[in-house]
Design a protein around this motif. Structure first.
Motif, PDB file in Angstrom:
ATOM      1  N   LYS A   1       0.831  -1.219   0.000  1.00  0.00           N
ATOM      2  CA  LYS A   1       0.000   0.000   0.000  1.00  0.00           C
ATOM      3  C   LYS A   1       0.862   1.265   0.000  1.00  0.00           C
ATOM      4  CE  LYS A   1      -3.823   0.213   2.324  1.00  0.00           C
ATOM      5  NZ  LYS A   1      -4.870   0.193   3.392  1.00  0.00           N
ATOM      6  N   ARG A   2       2.166   1.078  -0.196  1.00  0.00           N
ATOM      7  CA  ARG A   2       3.131   2.190  -0.202  1.00  0.00           C
ATOM      8  C   ARG A   2       3.039   3.003   1.097  1.00  0.00           C
ATOM      9  NH1 ARG A   2       2.251   5.988  -3.379  1.00  0.00           N
ATOM     10  NH2 ARG A   2       0.083   5.540  -3.938  1.00  0.00           N
ATOM     11  N   ILE A   3       2.922   2.295   2.197  1.00  0.00           N
ATOM     12  CA  ILE A   3       2.834   2.931   3.512  1.00  0.00           C
ATOM     13  C   ILE A   3       4.197   2.898   4.191  1.00  0.00           C
ATOM     14  CG2 ILE A   3       1.879   2.674   5.852  1.00  0.00           C
ATOM     15  CD1 ILE A   3      -0.710   1.704   4.503  1.00  0.00           C
ATOM     16  N   ALA A   4       4.634   4.030   4.676  1.00  0.00           N
ATOM     17  CA  ALA A   4       5.919   4.134   5.371  1.00  0.00           C
ATOM     18  C   ALA A   4       5.743   3.757   6.837  1.00  0.00           C
ATOM     19  CB  ALA A   4       6.472   5.549   5.247  1.00  0.00           C
ATOM     20  N   LEU A   5       6.517   2.757   7.275  1.00  0.00           N
ATOM     21  CA  LEU A   5       6.513   2.340   8.680  1.00  0.00           C
ATOM     22  C   LEU A   5       7.744   2.922   9.359  1.00  0.00           C
ATOM     23  CD1 LEU A   5       5.624  -1.474   8.772  1.00  0.00           C
ATOM     24  CD2 LEU A   5       4.293   0.395   9.712  1.00  0.00           C
ATOM     25  N   SER A   6       7.552   3.556  10.494  1.00  0.00           N
ATOM     26  CA  SER A   6       8.702   4.093  11.219  1.00  0.00           C
ATOM     27  C   SER A   6       8.538   3.863  12.717  1.00  0.00           C
ATOM     28  CB  SER A   6       8.892   5.582  10.934  1.00  0.00           C
ATOM     29  OG  SER A   6       7.773   6.325  11.346  1.00  0.00           O
ATOM     30  N   THR A   7       9.660   3.709  13.396  1.00  0.00           N
ATOM     31  CA  THR A   7       9.648   3.475  14.843  1.00  0.00           C
ATOM     32  C   THR A   7      10.579   4.456  15.536  1.00  0.00           C
ATOM     33  OG1 THR A   7      11.450   1.863  14.747  1.00  0.00           O
ATOM     34  CG2 THR A   7       9.220   1.018  14.502  1.00  0.00           C
ATOM     35  N   GLU A   8      10.188   4.853  16.717  1.00  0.00           N
ATOM     36  CA  GLU A   8      11.014   5.715  17.559  1.00  0.00           C
ATOM     37  C   GLU A   8      11.010   5.103  18.954  1.00  0.00           C
ATOM     38  OE1 GLU A   8       9.351   9.629  17.395  1.00  0.00           O
ATOM     39  OE2 GLU A   8       9.055   9.539  15.225  1.00  0.00           O
ATOM     40  N   THR A   9      11.829   4.091  19.138  1.00  0.00           N
ATOM     41  CA  THR A   9      11.804   3.361  20.404  1.00  0.00           C
ATOM     42  C   THR A   9      13.148   3.441  21.115  1.00  0.00           C
ATOM     43  OG1 THR A   9      12.469   1.293  19.349  1.00  0.00           O
ATOM     44  CG2 THR A   9      10.119   1.732  19.483  1.00  0.00           C
ATOM     45  N   GLU A  10      13.118   3.118  22.378  1.00  0.00           N
ATOM     46  CA  GLU A  10      14.330   2.989  23.181  1.00  0.00           C
ATOM     47  C   GLU A  10      14.223   1.682  23.951  1.00  0.00           C
ATOM     48  OE1 GLU A  10      13.986   5.178  27.209  1.00  0.00           O
ATOM     49  OE2 GLU A  10      13.071   6.534  25.747  1.00  0.00           O
ATOM     50  N   PRO A  11      15.352   1.104  24.336  1.00  0.00           N
ATOM     51  CA  PRO A  11      15.303  -0.175  25.059  1.00  0.00           C
ATOM     52  C   PRO A  11      14.528  -0.034  26.369  1.00  0.00           C
ATOM     53  CG  PRO A  11      17.528   0.275  24.279  1.00  0.00           C
ATOM     54  CD  PRO A  11      16.734   1.531  24.070  1.00  0.00           C
ATOM     55  N   ILE A  12      13.462  -0.808  26.473  1.00  0.00           N
ATOM     56  CA  ILE A  12      12.651  -0.802  27.698  1.00  0.00           C
ATOM     57  C   ILE A  12      12.299  -2.236  28.060  1.00  0.00           C
ATOM     58  CG2 ILE A  12      10.421  -0.206  28.714  1.00  0.00           C
ATOM     59  CD1 ILE A  12      10.500   2.429  27.369  1.00  0.00           C
ATOM     60  N   LEU A  13      12.614  -2.600  29.287  1.00  0.00           N
ATOM     61  CA  LEU A  13      12.302  -3.927  29.805  1.00  0.00           C
ATOM     62  C   LEU A  13      11.010  -3.841  30.607  1.00  0.00           C
ATOM     63  CD1 LEU A  13      13.771  -6.667  29.596  1.00  0.00           C
ATOM     64  CD2 LEU A  13      14.758  -6.201  31.846  1.00  0.00           C
ATOM     65  N   PHE A  14      10.119  -4.800  30.357  1.00  0.00           N
ATOM     66  CA  PHE A  14       8.806  -4.781  31.003  1.00  0.00           C
ATOM     67  C   PHE A  14       8.449  -6.198  31.428  1.00  0.00           C
ATOM     68  CE2 PHE A  14       4.152  -5.222  30.672  1.00  0.00           C
ATOM     69  CZ  PHE A  14       3.739  -4.212  31.535  1.00  0.00           C
ATOM     70  N   ARG A  15       7.807  -6.318  32.574  1.00  0.00           N
ATOM     71  CA  ARG A  15       7.397  -7.636  33.032  1.00  0.00           C
ATOM     72  C   ARG A  15       5.945  -7.890  32.622  1.00  0.00           C
ATOM     73  NH1 ARG A  15       9.493 -11.514  35.709  1.00  0.00           N
ATOM     74  NH2 ARG A  15       8.212 -13.094  36.725  1.00  0.00           N
ATOM     75  N   GLY A  16       5.747  -8.884  31.733  1.00  0.00           N
ATOM     76  CA  GLY A  16       4.407  -9.192  31.264  1.00  0.00           C
ATOM     77  C   GLY A  16       4.398 -10.500  30.497  1.00  0.00           C
ATOM     78  N   VAL A  17       3.288 -10.779  29.851  1.00  0.00           N
ATOM     79  CA  VAL A  17       3.138 -12.012  29.063  1.00  0.00           C
ATOM     80  C   VAL A  17       3.603 -11.706  27.641  1.00  0.00           C
ATOM     81  CG1 VAL A  17       1.557 -13.799  28.272  1.00  0.00           C
ATOM     82  CG2 VAL A  17       1.174 -12.677  30.487  1.00  0.00           C
ATOM     83  N   LYS A  18       4.761 -12.233  27.278  1.00  0.00           N
ATOM     84  CA  LYS A  18       5.388 -11.880  25.996  1.00  0.00           C
ATOM     85  C   LYS A  18       4.473 -12.152  24.810  1.00  0.00           C
ATOM     86  CE  LYS A  18       9.548 -12.599  23.235  1.00  0.00           C
ATOM     87  NZ  LYS A  18      10.870 -13.280  23.139  1.00  0.00           N
ATOM     88  N   GLN A  19       3.838 -13.311  24.778  1.00  0.00           N
ATOM     89  CA  GLN A  19       2.976 -13.691  23.658  1.00  0.00           C
ATOM     90  C   GLN A  19       1.844 -12.679  23.478  1.00  0.00           C
ATOM     91  OE1 GLN A  19       1.072 -17.496  24.217  1.00  0.00           O
ATOM     92  NE2 GLN A  19      -0.475 -17.084  22.650  1.00  0.00           N
ATOM     93  N   VAL A  20       1.244 -12.257  24.584  1.00  0.00           N
ATOM     94  CA  VAL A  20       0.119 -11.320  24.525  1.00  0.00           C
ATOM     95  C   VAL A  20       0.596  -9.926  24.122  1.00  0.00           C
ATOM     96  CG1 VAL A  20      -1.717 -10.201  25.855  1.00  0.00           C
ATOM     97  CG2 VAL A  20      -1.207 -12.630  26.204  1.00  0.00           C
ATOM     98  N   LEU A  21       1.697  -9.475  24.691  1.00  0.00           N
ATOM     99  CA  LEU A  21       2.248  -8.170  24.343  1.00  0.00           C
ATOM    100  C   LEU A  21       2.610  -8.111  22.860  1.00  0.00           C
ATOM    101  CD1 LEU A  21       4.532  -7.678  27.465  1.00  0.00           C
ATOM    102  CD2 LEU A  21       2.509  -6.297  26.908  1.00  0.00           C
TER     103      LEU A  21
END
Length: 212
Positions: free
Chosen positions: A83-103
């Motif tokens: 669809k000619r859509i540009a995907l971009s991310t602006e993330t930083e390393p963050i550790l979180f306690r949760g259910v990996k599969q669900v997240l």
């Protein structure tokens, strides 16, 4: 029409000899595509059932959220390119306690939805993963069709679709955002939405931060 209805219809036409040999491949492809939709639907229903029942197999662990964002973008890059859509991310390393599969499912479904209901040549941005005091926020913004105020409270309902007639060809099970809602609830999170018809949508997931 449901995938099963479509599969049955195509198969009946083929069984009755109403398909020219030259078109058999096209009909087989339609049956295959509908079967894949049915498989996806069953899988999403199973996921929601586990979330509803708070399945004990959903164990918490330390999860690198920024890595899940990158994985989702990589998996959805082909769909975005179509669809000619540009995907971009602006993330930083963050550790979180949760259910990996669900997240992972939550992040993937947010991005998938932003692509499906976007405009040709549009964009999807994973805004910065922010850690503020005792919470983490993840925001996905798109340049898509937008959601009317009166519909914003319903988009997380099962099988609810915005402008279903116009976007029926986009596929999907209609359960993606419902999985996001249930996943956020599992992690005691909150969902915030901002949207305007024709001007895109921003969905923020705010999660309690539990790792020092």
């Amino acid at each position: 029409k449901t995938p099963l209805t479509s599969i049955s219809g195509f198969a009946e036409i083929m069984k009755n000899g109403m398909v020219p040999p030259a078109d058999m491949g096209k009909f087989a492809e339609k049956i295959y595509n509908e079967a894949q939709r049915l498989i996806a639907l069953v899988q999403d229903i199973i996921k929601l059932s586990k979330l509803d029942e708070k399945d004990t197999s959903l164990c918490e662990e330390e999860v690198q959220l920024d890595a899940l964002v990158q994985e989702a973008c990589e998996r959805l890059q082909p769909a975005a390119e179509r669809k000619r859509i540009a995907l971009s991310t602006e993330t930083e390393p963050i550790l979180f306690r949760g259910v990996k599969q669900v997240l992972s499912e939550m992040i993937y479904n947010l991005c998938d939805n932003a692509i499906r209901y976007n405009k040709e040549g549009g964009g999807v941005v994973f805004a910065p993963l922010k850690r503020r005091a005792d919470r983490i926020s993840l925001t996905v913004r798109d340049t898509g069709i937008g959601i009317a105020k009166e519909e914003q409270g319903r988009i997380f309902e099962r099988f609810y679709r915005v402008d279903a007639s116009r976007f029926a060809e986009n596929g999907g099970t209609g359960l993606g955002l419902s999985i996001v809602k249930h996943g956020a609830a599992l992690h005691n999170g909150k969902i915030f939405i901002e949207s305007e018809i024709g001007n895109g949508t921003s969905i923020e997931i705010s999660l309690p931060y539990s790792i020092n």
